[in-house]
Design a protein around this motif. Structure first.
Motif, mmCIF file in Angstrom:
data_model
loop_
_atom_site.group_PDB
_atom_site.id
_atom_site.type_symbol
_atom_site.label_atom_id
_atom_site.label_comp_id
_atom_site.label_asym_id
_atom_site.label_seq_id
_atom_site.Cartn_x
_atom_site.Cartn_y
_atom_site.Cartn_z
ATOM 1 N N ASP A 185 38.803 53.435 44.111
ATOM 2 C CA ASP A 185 40.137 53.795 43.589
ATOM 3 C C ASP A 185 40.424 53.111 42.257
ATOM 4 O O ASP A 185 41.327 53.529 41.523
ATOM 5 N N MET A 186 39.678 52.029 41.944
ATOM 6 C CA MET A 186 39.926 51.302 40.688
ATOM 7 C C MET A 186 39.660 52.168 39.460
ATOM 8 O O MET A 186 40.140 51.875 38.376
ATOM 9 N N ARG A 187 38.881 53.263 39.643
ATOM 10 C CA ARG A 187 38.611 54.168 38.501
ATOM 11 C C ARG A 187 39.906 54.723 37.914
ATOM 12 O O ARG A 187 39.960 55.072 36.751
ATOM 13 N N ASN A 188 40.909 54.882 38.763
ATOM 14 C CA ASN A 188 42.174 55.481 38.307
ATOM 15 C C ASN A 188 43.145 54.449 37.732
ATOM 16 O O ASN A 188 44.296 54.766 37.466
ATOM 17 N N HIS A 189 42.649 53.199 37.585
ATOM 18 C CA HIS A 189 43.518 52.135 37.065
ATOM 19 C C HIS A 189 42.902 51.525 35.815
ATOM 20 O O HIS A 189 41.692 51.621 35.590
ATOM 21 N N ARG A 190 43.770 50.935 35.026
ATOM 22 C CA ARG A 190 43.265 50.229 33.831
ATOM 23 C C ARG A 190 42.881 48.811 34.235
ATOM 24 O O ARG A 190 43.705 48.068 34.789
ATOM 25 N N LEU A 191 41.642 48.430 33.989
ATOM 26 C CA LEU A 191 41.182 47.083 34.311
ATOM 27 C C LEU A 191 41.426 46.163 33.115
ATOM 28 O O LEU A 191 41.098 46.507 31.978
ATOM 29 N N ILE A 192 42.021 44.996 33.376
ATOM 30 C CA ILE A 192 42.244 43.987 32.324
ATOM 31 C C ILE A 192 41.371 42.784 32.684
ATOM 32 O O ILE A 192 41.488 42.242 33.787
ATOM 33 N N CYS A 193 40.502 42.395 31.776
ATOM 34 C CA CYS A 193 39.590 41.283 32.093
ATOM 35 C C CYS A 193 39.145 40.594 30.810
ATOM 36 O O CYS A 193 39.430 41.067 29.718
ATOM 37 N N GLN A 194 38.457 39.490 30.978
ATOM 38 C CA GLN A 194 37.883 38.812 29.812
ATOM 39 C C GLN A 194 36.730 39.662 29.287
ATOM 40 O O GLN A 194 36.007 40.285 30.070
ATOM 41 N N ASN A 195 36.534 39.657 27.962
ATOM 42 C CA ASN A 195 35.394 40.422 27.449
ATOM 43 C C ASN A 195 34.094 39.680 27.746
ATOM 44 O O ASN A 195 34.087 38.472 27.983
ATOM 45 N N ALA A 196 33.003 40.419 27.733
ATOM 46 C CA ALA A 196 31.721 39.870 28.186
ATOM 47 C C ALA A 196 31.262 38.676 27.345
ATOM 48 O O ALA A 196 30.517 37.828 27.821
ATOM 49 N N HIS A 197 31.718 38.614 26.084
ATOM 50 C CA HIS A 197 31.247 37.538 25.192
ATOM 51 C C HIS A 197 32.132 36.293 25.240
ATOM 52 O O HIS A 197 31.795 35.269 24.681
ATOM 53 N N ALA A 198 33.281 36.402 25.932
ATOM 54 C CA ALA A 198 34.173 35.232 26.003
ATOM 55 C C ALA A 198 33.563 34.195 26.932
ATOM 56 O O ALA A 198 33.009 34.545 27.971
ATOM 57 N N MET A 216 35.336 52.685 34.927
ATOM 58 C CA MET A 216 36.783 52.773 34.681
ATOM 59 C C MET A 216 37.071 53.766 33.548
ATOM 60 O O MET A 216 36.353 53.784 32.556
ATOM 61 N N HIS A 217 38.160 54.513 33.702
ATOM 62 C CA HIS A 217 38.559 55.414 32.612
ATOM 63 C C HIS A 217 39.140 54.614 31.455
ATOM 64 O O HIS A 217 39.037 55.012 30.301
ATOM 65 N N SER A 218 39.785 53.499 31.779
ATOM 66 C CA SER A 218 40.465 52.727 30.727
ATOM 67 C C SER A 218 40.351 51.242 31.043
ATOM 68 O O SER A 218 40.361 50.842 32.209
ATOM 69 N N LYS A 219 40.195 50.433 30.002
ATOM 70 C CA LYS A 219 40.154 48.976 30.240
ATOM 71 C C LYS A 219 40.730 48.250 29.032
ATOM 72 O O LYS A 219 40.823 48.798 27.938
ATOM 73 N N LEU A 220 41.123 47.014 29.280
ATOM 74 C CA LEU A 220 41.582 46.137 28.204
ATOM 75 C C LEU A 220 40.828 44.827 28.374
ATOM 76 O O LEU A 220 40.872 44.227 29.446
ATOM 77 N N THR A 221 40.100 44.420 27.352
ATOM 78 C CA THR A 221 39.427 43.115 27.439
ATOM 79 C C THR A 221 40.097 42.145 26.472
ATOM 80 O O THR A 221 40.530 42.524 25.382
ATOM 81 N N VAL A 240 41.856 40.770 36.313
ATOM 82 C CA VAL A 240 41.007 39.787 36.994
ATOM 83 C C VAL A 240 41.477 38.407 36.533
ATOM 84 O O VAL A 240 41.370 38.073 35.351
ATOM 85 N N LEU A 241 42.032 37.641 37.471
ATOM 86 C CA LEU A 241 42.620 36.341 37.123
ATOM 87 C C LEU A 241 42.261 35.284 38.157
ATOM 88 O O LEU A 241 42.067 35.605 39.333
ATOM 89 N N PRO A 242 42.209 34.020 37.731
ATOM 90 C CA PRO A 242 41.996 32.949 38.713
ATOM 91 C C PRO A 242 43.219 32.831 39.619
ATOM 92 O O PRO A 242 44.347 32.989 39.161
ATOM 93 N N ASP A 243 42.991 32.522 40.897
ATOM 94 C CA ASP A 243 44.106 32.505 41.855
ATOM 95 C C ASP A 243 45.165 31.452 41.542
ATOM 96 O O ASP A 243 46.311 31.588 41.961
ATOM 97 N N TYR A 244 44.821 30.381 40.789
ATOM 98 C CA TYR A 244 45.824 29.329 40.530
ATOM 99 C C TYR A 244 46.979 29.829 39.667
ATOM 100 O O TYR A 244 48.048 29.242 39.633
ATOM 101 N N ILE A 245 46.773 30.944 38.976
ATOM 102 C CA ILE A 245 47.805 31.449 38.055
ATOM 103 C C ILE A 245 48.953 32.100 38.816
ATOM 104 O O ILE A 245 50.089 32.120 38.368
ATOM 105 N N ILE A 246 48.662 32.625 39.984
ATOM 106 C CA ILE A 246 49.583 33.552 40.643
ATOM 107 C C ILE A 246 50.510 32.894 41.662
ATOM 108 O O ILE A 246 51.532 33.444 42.021
ATOM 109 N N ALA A 247 50.181 31.681 42.108
ATOM 110 C CA ALA A 247 50.920 31.064 43.222
ATOM 111 C C ALA A 247 52.437 31.083 43.041
ATOM 112 O O ALA A 247 53.171 31.262 43.991
ATOM 113 N N ASP A 248 52.921 30.877 41.797
ATOM 114 C CA ASP A 248 54.386 30.834 41.628
ATOM 115 C C ASP A 248 54.907 32.031 40.831
ATOM 116 O O ASP A 248 55.846 31.920 40.063
ATOM 117 N N ARG A 249 54.291 33.218 41.023
ATOM 118 C CA ARG A 249 54.761 34.436 40.331
ATOM 119 C C ARG A 249 55.048 35.515 41.387
ATOM 120 O O ARG A 249 54.166 36.271 41.778
#
Length: 310
Positions: A185-198, A216-221, A240-249
């Motif tokens: 189902d992720m194909r229908n969503h825009r993936l946001i992630c770090q670029n491969a060279h970061a 993916m049809h669309s992505k943002l790196t 795609v994010l580390p879990d420590y970022i989300i605890a208080d959001r």
């Protein structure tokens, strides 16, 4: 004055204080002849006699009294300075240079520092956020927080916690775009992630590669997690994010809970020579307290996200 160096003054002060070459030599761990030689050299450089030599020992001349007064003042000032340095270590003040990765430093550590400053208002923290591993034994930084165990020798290292990379999106985005139920189902969503060279932890890069294989049809790196998070918070897609970022959001939801990276250890490290530093100890204790508090929030959030099947 030519030839009037610190070492000779230190020896002169010990002799004048003890009234004897032998006792001064014992205190300084020097032979009597070495002490005598240094005193003679000092007298020659000053062009005067500093001691009357008597059978019972040494007595200061008038010029010797003048010099002893000066060296006594110097000794007092040095003692005061040493005491102030020790006190400053006790009071937790002065500069502490901390290095961490951009993500952890800006998104987890920096927001918590107000509490540390409340406790130690005279602390000066220099926060260096970069992916490059700074050389602690060469004193490029005092303390490091890193996503893998430091390999350098002579470091005190402490494992703080383990983190995982996971998928997240805002409730608003998911209400509009739908909640993926399977990986495909992720194909229908825009993936946001770090670029491969970061620069990033291998676990994160592997998770991203697995997701990108879904075509993916669309992505943002972006080249750091701060940019990924800002995009997620503004409903651009699933990040795609580390879990420590989300605890208080509260407005961010976990997507596809079964998909996550392997565990990534987070280490605190500092040079062995700073083991007694009050600044470093204060920072280490503060971080450990915050990690405990964070774990409680995180376990609470996970309990809410995964209700009891009964």
């Amino acid at each position: 004055m030519p030839g009037m160096d610190w070492d000779k003054l230190r020896i002169f002060h010990a002799v004048a204080d003890a009234g004897s070459l032998t006792h001064a030599g014992d205190a300084l761990r020097l032979s009597q002849s070495a002490v005598s030689r240094q005193i003679r050299a000092l007298e020659e450089s000053l062009g005067t006699t500093l001691f009357h030599r008597h059978a019972r020992g040494l007595i200061l001349t008038e010029q010797g009294e003048l010099l002893f007064e000066a060296t006594s003042m110097m000794a007092k000032r040095l003692d005061t300075a040493a005491a102030r340095i020790r006190d400053s270590e006790e009071e937790v003040m002065g500069e502490l240079r901390v290095t961490a990765t951009v993500g952890f430093g800006s998104l987890w550590l920096a927001p918590r520092l107000a509490k540390l400053y409340d406790r130690y208002p005279d602390l000066k923290i220099d926060l260096m956020l970069e992916e490059r591993v700074l050389d602690l034994p060469m004193r490029e930084a005092d303390v490091a927080i890193r996503m893998k165990e430091p390999s350098q020798a002579d470091l005190v290292r402490k494992r703080l916690l383990n983190i995982r990379m996971r998928l997240y999106a805002t409730t608003e985005y998911l209400d509009k775009a739908g909640r993926p139920e399977r990986l495909e189902d992720m194909r229908n969503h825009r993936l946001i992630c770090q670029n491969a060279h970061a620069p990033q932890v291998a676990a994160g890069a592997e998770l991203v590669q697995m997701l990108l294989a879904q075509h993916m049809h669309s992505k943002l790196t972006v080249n750091n997690y701060f940019g990924v998070l800002q995009s997620v918070l503004n409903h651009v897609g699933v990040g795609v994010l580390p879990d420590y970022i989300i605890a208080d959001r509260p407005h961010v939801e976990r997507v596809l809970p079964e998909i996550e990276s392997v565990e990534v250890p987070v280490f605190l490290a500092y040079p062995e020579e700073l083991r007694q530093s009050r600044r470093v100890t204060a920072f280490r204790e503060f971080i450990q307290e915050e990690i405990l508090a964070y774990r409680k929030i995180q376990s609470g959030a996970e309990a809410v996200a995964e209700p009891d099947p009964q």
